[in-house]
Write an enzyme that holds these catalytic residues in place. Structure first.
Site, PDB file in Angstrom:
ATOM      1  N   GLY A  12      51.766  26.140  54.764  1.00 14.35           N
ATOM      2  CA  GLY A  12      51.630  26.587  53.364  1.00 14.35           C
ATOM      3  C   GLY A  12      52.116  28.021  53.196  1.00 14.35           C
ATOM      4  N   ASP A  33      48.403  20.374  59.330  1.00 13.89           N
ATOM      5  CA  ASP A  33      48.636  20.441  57.885  1.00 13.89           C
ATOM      6  C   ASP A  33      48.842  18.997  57.426  1.00 13.89           C
ATOM      7  OD1 ASP A  33      50.094  23.060  56.056  1.00 13.89           O
ATOM      8  OD2 ASP A  33      49.849  21.036  55.237  1.00 13.89           O
ATOM      9  N   SER A  36      50.108  18.231  51.879  1.00 18.17           N
ATOM     10  CA  SER A  36      49.808  17.827  50.502  1.00 18.17           C
ATOM     11  C   SER A  36      50.371  18.831  49.497  1.00 18.17           C
ATOM     12  CB  SER A  36      48.300  17.678  50.297  1.00 18.17           C
ATOM     13  OG  SER A  36      47.670  18.939  50.429  1.00 18.17           O
ATOM     14  N   ASN A  37      50.540  20.085  49.933  1.00 14.57           N
ATOM     15  CA  ASN A  37      51.076  21.093  49.007  1.00 14.57           C
ATOM     16  C   ASN A  37      52.048  22.008  49.745  1.00 14.57           C
ATOM     17  OD1 ASN A  37      51.359  22.505  46.612  1.00 14.57           O
ATOM     18  ND2 ASN A  37      49.639  23.859  47.030  1.00 14.57           N
ATOM     19  N   SER A 127      38.690  34.674  48.864  1.00 13.34           N
ATOM     20  CA  SER A 127      39.406  35.163  47.684  1.00 13.34           C
ATOM     21  C   SER A 127      38.544  36.127  46.879  1.00 13.34           C
ATOM     22  CB  SER A 127      39.757  33.957  46.821  1.00 13.34           C
ATOM     23  OG  SER A 127      40.171  34.359  45.548  1.00 13.34           O
ATOM     24  N   TYR A 152      37.244  25.879  41.692  1.00 13.04           N
ATOM     25  CA  TYR A 152      37.976  26.469  42.824  1.00 13.04           C
ATOM     26  C   TYR A 152      37.228  27.695  43.359  1.00 13.04           C
ATOM     27  CZ  TYR A 152      41.091  29.860  44.943  1.00 13.04           C
ATOM     28  OH  TYR A 152      41.601  30.835  45.758  1.00 13.04           O
ATOM     29  N   LYS A 156      35.179  28.550  47.110  1.00 20.13           N
ATOM     30  CA  LYS A 156      35.335  29.710  48.013  1.00 20.13           C
ATOM     31  C   LYS A 156      33.964  30.335  48.289  1.00 20.13           C
ATOM     32  CE  LYS A 156      39.765  29.731  48.783  1.00 20.13           C
ATOM     33  NZ  LYS A 156      40.374  29.521  50.083  1.00 20.13           N
ATOM     34  N   ASN A 182      45.686  39.345  44.911  1.00 24.08           N
ATOM     35  CA  ASN A 182      46.756  38.405  44.531  1.00 24.08           C
ATOM     36  C   ASN A 182      47.976  38.512  45.464  1.00 24.08           C
ATOM     37  OD1 ASN A 182      44.954  38.565  42.230  1.00 24.08           O
ATOM     38  ND2 ASN A 182      46.507  37.421  41.119  1.00 24.08           N
ATOM     39  N   PHE A 221      49.811  35.908  29.110  1.00 26.54           N
ATOM     40  CA  PHE A 221      48.543  35.417  28.558  1.00 26.54           C
ATOM     41  C   PHE A 221      47.659  36.566  28.086  1.00 26.54           C
ATOM     42  CE2 PHE A 221      49.342  31.825  31.744  1.00 26.54           C
ATOM     43  CZ  PHE A 221      49.911  31.007  30.782  1.00 26.54           C
ATOM     44  N   ARG A 234      45.576  42.960  37.778  1.00 32.50           N
ATOM     45  CA  ARG A 234      45.282  42.397  39.101  1.00 32.50           C
ATOM     46  C   ARG A 234      45.761  43.355  40.186  1.00 32.50           C
ATOM     47  NH1 ARG A 234      43.149  39.606  36.036  1.00 32.50           N
ATOM     48  NH2 ARG A 234      43.112  37.341  35.823  1.00 32.50           N
ATOM     49  N   GLY A 300      39.469  31.163  31.155  1.00 33.66           N
ATOM     50  CA  GLY A 300      38.950  31.360  32.518  1.00 33.66           C
ATOM     51  C   GLY A 300      39.480  32.604  33.211  1.00 33.66           C
TER      52      GLY A 300
HETATM   53  C1  UD1 Z   1      43.460  33.356  40.549  1.00 34.10           C
HETATM   54  C2  UD1 Z   1      42.333  33.949  41.359  1.00 34.10           C
HETATM   55  C3  UD1 Z   1      42.746  34.096  42.799  1.00 34.10           C
HETATM   56  C4  UD1 Z   1      43.259  32.786  43.343  1.00 34.10           C
HETATM   57  C5  UD1 Z   1      44.419  32.327  42.477  1.00 34.10           C
HETATM   58  C6  UD1 Z   1      44.866  30.963  42.982  1.00 34.10           C
HETATM   59  C7  UD1 Z   1      40.902  35.469  40.130  1.00 34.10           C
HETATM   60  C8  UD1 Z   1      40.682  36.875  39.687  1.00 34.10           C
HETATM   61  N1  UD1 Z   1      41.992  35.263  40.862  1.00 34.10           N
HETATM   62  O1  UD1 Z   1      44.453  34.322  40.489  1.00 34.10           O
HETATM   63  O2  UD1 Z   1      41.644  34.490  43.552  1.00 34.10           O
HETATM   64  O3  UD1 Z   1      43.675  32.918  44.672  1.00 34.10           O
HETATM   65  O4  UD1 Z   1      43.988  32.196  41.141  1.00 34.10           O
HETATM   66  O5  UD1 Z   1      45.889  30.440  42.206  1.00 34.10           O
HETATM   67  O6  UD1 Z   1      40.145  34.562  39.876  1.00 34.10           O
HETATM   68  N2  UD1 Z   1      49.787  35.179  33.949  1.00 34.10           N
HETATM   69  C9  UD1 Z   1      50.584  35.186  32.817  1.00 34.10           C
HETATM   70  N3  UD1 Z   1      51.511  34.196  32.659  1.00 34.10           N
HETATM   71  C10 UD1 Z   1      51.684  33.199  33.601  1.00 34.10           C
HETATM   72  C11 UD1 Z   1      50.862  33.206  34.762  1.00 34.10           C
HETATM   73  C12 UD1 Z   1      49.902  34.216  34.896  1.00 34.10           C
HETATM   74  O7  UD1 Z   1      50.458  36.061  31.948  1.00 34.10           O
HETATM   75  O8  UD1 Z   1      52.526  32.320  33.397  1.00 34.10           O
HETATM   76  C13 UD1 Z   1      48.796  36.249  34.127  1.00 34.10           C
HETATM   77  C14 UD1 Z   1      47.364  35.730  34.228  1.00 34.10           C
HETATM   78  O9  UD1 Z   1      46.797  35.603  32.968  1.00 34.10           O
HETATM   79  C15 UD1 Z   1      46.734  36.833  35.087  1.00 34.10           C
HETATM   80  C16 UD1 Z   1      47.879  37.307  35.988  1.00 34.10           C
HETATM   81  O10 UD1 Z   1      49.073  36.882  35.350  1.00 34.10           O
HETATM   82  O11 UD1 Z   1      46.332  37.895  34.285  1.00 34.10           O
HETATM   83  C17 UD1 Z   1      47.815  36.721  37.382  1.00 34.10           C
HETATM   84  O12 UD1 Z   1      47.668  35.316  37.261  1.00 34.10           O
HETATM   85  P1  UD1 Z   1      47.798  34.336  38.513  1.00 34.10           P
HETATM   86  O13 UD1 Z   1      49.018  34.652  39.296  1.00 34.10           O
HETATM   87  O14 UD1 Z   1      47.643  32.940  38.016  1.00 34.10           O
HETATM   88  O15 UD1 Z   1      46.597  34.733  39.447  1.00 34.10           O
HETATM   89  P2  UD1 Z   1      45.015  34.850  39.114  1.00 34.10           P
HETATM   90  O16 UD1 Z   1      44.646  33.963  37.998  1.00 34.10           O
HETATM   91  O17 UD1 Z   1      44.690  36.295  39.037  1.00 34.10           O
END
Ligand code: UD1
Length: 346
Positions: A12, A33, A36-37, A127, A152, A156, A182, A221, A234, A300
């Site tokens: 992975g 492994d 699956s992903n 995480s 999820y 953890k 992240n 978002f 983040r 969320g």
């Molecule tokens: C979340 C979890 C992290 C986990 C991960 C798994 C939290 C704080 N973090 O990460 O522990 O390992 O999921 O997938 O719970 N964003 C956009 N547009 C997009 C995608 C994301 O604006 O198309 C923004 C999100 O709103 C966020 C940031 O980018 O503010 C990071 O998002 P993402 O990469 O999905 O990670 P987390 O949600 O922080």
């Protein structure tokens, strides 16, 4: 016989980068492994980078009888680095049982065999999601674990508890949980990287896929958060820095330098970066212009989280070193490599 390190989920995203660092540090690695992903191309990438092909067994860690045969075959395992898990927040909300079954069963099975086969050490892939929206930033390991915002995240939390309870009952076992912020980017060779199946949930793969033309635009978002530019914050760390932390944690256990049977470390860069700053960094590092638009907040999502990484810096002697711009460039080089590979194969 040389001691072996079992890496679950080793083809992975984070697993494959960690296997590279382990091999380059002289460890003998066995990967399990269920693919699956992930896919076997990562194994070729690992071999191309390191000149070594680790042992690989395709099996599901949730399947106890497969695991039993595996541990009969390999009797020299000294430590396990456990990555194998599902990781999509949104999928876990839609299908919680899939997440609870997979993530918890795999961990319970591994601990069962650690006890049975006298395998003393585990490094566990946890995480920052366990902190939810922390009251204080940067968040340290001492902060309370809050109610998870997704199944999820809850897996953890519960996996950490299962490990900690098992260690209490069996003091010969030791473990380190690494709470990642992240992880982003790809190996500088661009031979391994993140391989999202379907439309990516995570920000950086969505950015690179948009820049290369797979999506018309990136949706940001929310720009109404209580942050300087209104977008969510983040702590983005490069996956190679993260992979190196696993080797350090493993060595800490093997050299018996751990201060308790169960230890927890935050792994991040220790600095908050907003979504809009991440986009700027991508544009600056790659020279690409990104088409994006602001949309509503994603359900969320937490507003802001970044880590206090001073404990890992001091105790592990580890520090994230790769800059955000370099991480963005490595993610972009990987996306371009994927496109080239797809063109060759079609
Ligand atoms: C979340 C979890 C992290 C986990 C991960 C798994 C939290 C704080 N973090 O990460 O522990 O390992 O999921 O997938 O719970 N964003 C956009 N547009 C997009 C995608 C994301 O604006 O198309 C923004 C999100 O709103 C966020 C940031 O980018 O503010 C990071 O998002 P993402 O990469 O999905 O990670 P987390 O949600 O922080």
């Amino acid at each position: 016989m040389e001691k072996q390190i079992l890496v679950t989920g080793g083809v992975g995203y984070i697993g494959s980068h960690t296997v590279v660092e382990l091999l380059e540090s002289g460890f003998e690695v066995i990967i399990v492994d269920n693919l699956s992903n992930s896919n076997m191309n990562a194994l070729d990438g690992i071999e191309e980078i390191t000149g070594k092909r680790p042992l690989f067994e395709k099996l599901d860690v949730c399947n106890k009888s497969q695991l039993s045969s595996f541990f009969e075959k390999y009797s020299g395992i000294e430590a396990i680095i456990h990555f194998a898990a599902f990781k999509s927040v949104s999928e876990s909300v839609a299908n919680p049982l899939k997440y609870y079954h997979n993530n918890l069963t795999s961990t319970i099975n591994l601990l069962y065999f650690m006890k049975k086969k006298d395998i003393p050490y585990m490094v566990f892939s946890s995480s920052c999601t366990v902190y939810g929206q922390p009251d204080e930033l940067p968040v340290s390991e001492k902060a309370p674990v809050k109610k998870a915002t997704s199944p999820y995240g809850n897996t953890k939390q519960v996996m950490e508890e299962i490990i900690s309870d098992t260690l209490l009952s069996t003091p010969s076992l030791k473990a380190i949980s690494l709470r990642y912020f992240n992880p982003i980017g790809a190996h500088p060779s661009a031979l391994i990287g993140e391989l999202p199946t379907g439309v990516p949930d995570n920000l950086i793969p969505f950015i690179t896929q948009t820049a290369i033309g797979i999506h018309d635009e990136l949706k940001v978002f929310g720009d109404d958060y209580n942050t300087p530019d209104g977008s969510a914050i983040r702590d983005y760390l490069h996956v190679v820095d993260l992979a190196k932390a696993h080797v350090v944690a493993l060595q800490r256990l093997l050299k018996k330098q751990n201060k308790a049977n169960y230890e927890i470390f935050n792994l991040g860069i220790g600095k908050g970066v907003s979504v809009l700053e991440a986009i700027e960094s991508f544009e600056r590092a790659t020279g690409e212009k990104l088409n994006y638009k602001i949309v509503d907040r994603r359900a969320g999502d937490v507003e802001k989280v970044w880590g206090d990484t001073s404990y890992a810096n001091k105790e592990l002697g580890w520090k994230a070193e790769i800059s955000l711009d370099d991480a963005m460039l490595s993610a972009w080089n990987w996306e371009k490599y994927l496109k080239k590979r797809k063109n060759i194969n079609t």
